[in-house]
Design an enzyme around this catalytic site. Structure first.
Site, PDB file in Angstrom:
ATOM      1  N   GLY A 270      68.588  -2.217  31.432  1.00  0.00           N
ATOM      2  CA  GLY A 270      67.881  -1.636  29.487  1.00  0.00           C
ATOM      3  C   GLY A 270      67.363  -1.266  29.765  1.00  0.00           C
ATOM      4  CG  HIS A 271      64.841   2.731  30.335  1.00  0.00           C
ATOM      5  ND1 HIS A 271      64.333   4.343  31.032  1.00  0.00           N
ATOM      6  CD2 HIS A 271      63.413   2.898  29.077  1.00  0.00           C
ATOM      7  CE1 HIS A 271      63.935   4.864  30.578  1.00  0.00           C
ATOM      8  NE2 HIS A 271      62.833   3.912  29.544  1.00  0.00           N
ATOM      9  CG  PHE A 272      68.374   4.140  27.447  1.00  0.00           C
ATOM     10  CD1 PHE A 272      67.447   2.861  26.645  1.00  0.00           C
ATOM     11  CD2 PHE A 272      67.635   5.384  28.009  1.00  0.00           C
ATOM     12  CE1 PHE A 272      65.959   3.627  26.510  1.00  0.00           C
ATOM     13  CE2 PHE A 272      66.853   5.067  27.626  1.00  0.00           C
ATOM     14  CZ  PHE A 272      65.590   5.044  26.526  1.00  0.00           C
TER      15      PHE A 272
ATOM     16  CB  VAL B 203      67.364   7.144  32.009  1.00  0.00           C
ATOM     17  CG1 VAL B 203      65.573   8.527  31.417  1.00  0.00           C
ATOM     18  CG2 VAL B 203      68.560   8.637  31.429  1.00  0.00           C
TER      19      VAL B 203
ATOM     20  CE1 TYR C 138      64.814   2.484  37.477  1.00  0.00           C
ATOM     21  CE2 TYR C 138      63.269   0.676  38.321  1.00  0.00           C
ATOM     22  CZ  TYR C 138      63.724   2.442  38.375  1.00  0.00           C
ATOM     23  OH  TYR C 138      63.970   3.203  39.157  1.00  0.00           O
TER      24      TYR C 138
END
Length: 150
Positions: A51-53, A58, A48
């Site tokens: 894409g986060h971020f 985070v 994750y």
């Protein structure tokens, strides 16, 4: 059963989750039917984070809640030290979820779950996630165990 007896092999027997969704690395403390404390080592390799971020990774709040739910599942299944064939642990509610601290790659997430009550097949838990003793997330979780369909 003590916390030291619930190693990763036992976690994999008790929870149906696998990479990249398995979010419990170790059981630190365990009192059957009462409470559990688990550990998630948060690494930059978590999918994750792409894409986060990308420029400021985070851990998503929903993943922290999922880690707490998996810890609750271990607390529930851990009492018998087995997951009944075909049984799955379902989230049925979240109340009062609050996010108080950002969780970054490299953090150790300590997941604390305590049984509040069990009524008519529904477990209610008080749960919190901390990093370095600071609360990152807290919530009340409701879960049930059911036979998988299909």
């Amino acid at each position: 059963m003590t916390a030291s007896e619930i190693d990763i092999r036992k976690i994999l027997k008790l929870l149906p989750h696998r990479y990249p969704i398995l979010l419990v690395d170790r059981v630190l403390e365990f009192e059957p039917q009462k409470r559990i404390k688990t550990l998630k080592n948060v690494t930059i390799n978590e999918p994750y984070f792409m894409g986060h971020f990308p420029d400021q990774p985070v851990m998503p709040g929903v993943m922290i809640l999922e880690a707490l739910a998996q810890s609750a599942g271990l607390l529930t299944f851990g009492a018998d030290m087995e997951r009944k064939e075909g049984a799955l642990y379902y989230f049925v509610g979240i109340d009062g979820a609050r996010f108080k601290r950002v969780v970054y790659p490299g953090d150790q997430l300590h997941l604390n779950v305590t049984v509040e009550r069990y009524i008519r097949g529904i477990w209610k838990f008080k749960a919190s996630a901390t990093v370095d003793g600071e609360v990152a997330c807290e919530a009340e979780l409701m879960c049930t165990v059911k036979q998988a369909e299909g």
